[in-house]
Design an enzyme around this catalytic site. Structure first.
Site, short mmCIF file in Angstrom:
data_model
loop_
_atom_site.label_atom_id
_atom_site.label_comp_id
_atom_site.label_asym_id
_atom_site.label_seq_id
_atom_site.Cartn_x
_atom_site.Cartn_y
_atom_site.Cartn_z
N CYS A 10 -39.68 90.62 13.07
CA CYS A 10 -41.54 91.28 12.47
C CYS A 10 -42.45 90.24 12.96
CB CYS A 10 -40.97 90.96 10.41
SG CYS A 10 -40.63 89.06 11.27
N ASN A 31 -41.19 85.89 11.87
CA ASN A 31 -39.84 85.50 12.21
C ASN A 31 -39.36 84.70 11.08
OD1 ASN A 31 -37.45 84.26 15.08
ND2 ASN A 31 -37.09 85.88 13.07
N CYS A 51 -40.11 85.24 7.62
CA CYS A 51 -39.56 86.13 5.96
C CYS A 51 -38.48 87.29 6.01
CB CYS A 51 -40.45 86.97 5.66
SG CYS A 51 -41.97 85.64 4.53
N ARG A 52 -39.01 88.99 6.75
CA ARG A 52 -38.41 89.79 6.62
C ARG A 52 -37.30 89.73 7.81
NH1 ARG A 52 -43.43 93.27 7.30
NH2 ARG A 52 -43.37 92.19 8.68
N SER A 53 -37.82 89.01 9.24
CA SER A 53 -36.68 89.61 10.06
C SER A 53 -35.56 88.95 10.04
CB SER A 53 -36.79 89.68 11.39
OG SER A 53 -37.70 88.45 11.95
N ASP A 85 -44.58 93.52 4.28
CA ASP A 85 -44.63 91.86 4.21
C ASP A 85 -45.54 91.53 3.10
OD1 ASP A 85 -45.97 89.65 5.20
OD2 ASP A 85 -46.71 90.26 6.86
P1 4NP Z 1 -42.85 88.07 8.49
O1 4NP Z 1 -44.00 87.62 7.26
O2 4NP Z 1 -43.50 88.58 9.80
O3 4NP Z 1 -41.81 88.69 7.58
O4 4NP Z 1 -42.45 87.03 9.08
C1 4NP Z 1 -45.16 87.20 7.34
C2 4NP Z 1 -45.23 85.57 8.01
C3 4NP Z 1 -46.19 84.36 7.86
C4 4NP Z 1 -47.21 85.31 8.68
C5 4NP Z 1 -47.13 86.62 8.52
C6 4NP Z 1 -46.15 87.61 8.55
N1 4NP Z 1 -48.47 84.58 8.78
O5 4NP Z 1 -49.54 85.05 9.27
O6 4NP Z 1 -48.37 83.20 9.34
#
Ligand code: 4NP
Length: 165
Positions: free
Chosen positions: A9, A12, A14-16, A129
């Site tokens: 993702c 790294n 939340c989703r992955s 997201d």
């Molecule tokens: P992820 O979610 O890609 O599912 O881990 C996010 C976590 C942090 C951010 C964006 C998406 N950020 O902008 O810091």
């Protein structure tokens, strides 16, 4: 050596990491964890070394799932060390393929995770997201990733004929 299934993702956190943990749980339940192992990383290195987001951990716990992972960034070596890479959204997919084309000599199979979701709309295969949204978003993401990982495990069992069925 086990076949590595790598989930990607942006951050790294939340989703992955959730996909990594759900895949691992389903692989155990289907008796294929001696063949496949899961891992996750982000296209960005912003959250390197961090634990998953508190809201992801809270929602996972509510669904009886433990996640143990520290953030890391996608690296060119991942393309030869992984059997398959599954990205969470179209931007992750573009960034992953772009890194592979620029820096990897050997490239594995790279796909969108939701191509294994039986309820996905084929015109939009993004796992949304949840970072900027509320708690509902984390439950929705949990359900999407859970269905997708279950579909992925079924597909792997079919494509590797020597696995237990
Ligand atoms: P992820 O979610 O890609 O599912 O881990 C996010 C976590 C942090 C951010 C964006 C998406 N950020 O902008 O810091």
């Amino acid at each position: 050596m086990k076949q590595k299934i790598l989930f990607v993702c942006l951050g790294n956190i939340c989703r992955s990491p959730l996909a990594e943990a759900l895949f691992s749980k389903f692989a155990d339940e289907h008796g294929i964890s001696s063949v496949f192992q899961s891992d996750s990383c982000g296209t960005s290195g912003h959250h390197r070394g961090e634990s998953p987001d508190k809201r992801t951990l809270k929602n996972a716990k509510k669904n009886n799932l433990e996640i143990v992972h520290l953030g890391r960034q996608l690296h060119p070596d991942d393309f030869r060390r992984s059997a398959m890479i599954l990205t969470m959204d179209a931007q992750n997919y573009r960034d992953t393929v772009s890194l592979a084309n620029r820096h990897a000599s050997e490239i594995c199979d790279i796909r969108m995770l939701r191509s294994f979701d039986p309820l996905a709309d084929s015109h939009n295969l993004d796992v949304p997201d949840p970072w900027f949204g509320g708690e509902d978003g984390f439950e929705e993401v949990f359900q999407i990733i859970s269905r997708s990982c279950a579909g992925l495990v079924e597909a792997l069992k079919k494509s590797y004929p020597d696995l237990p069925h």
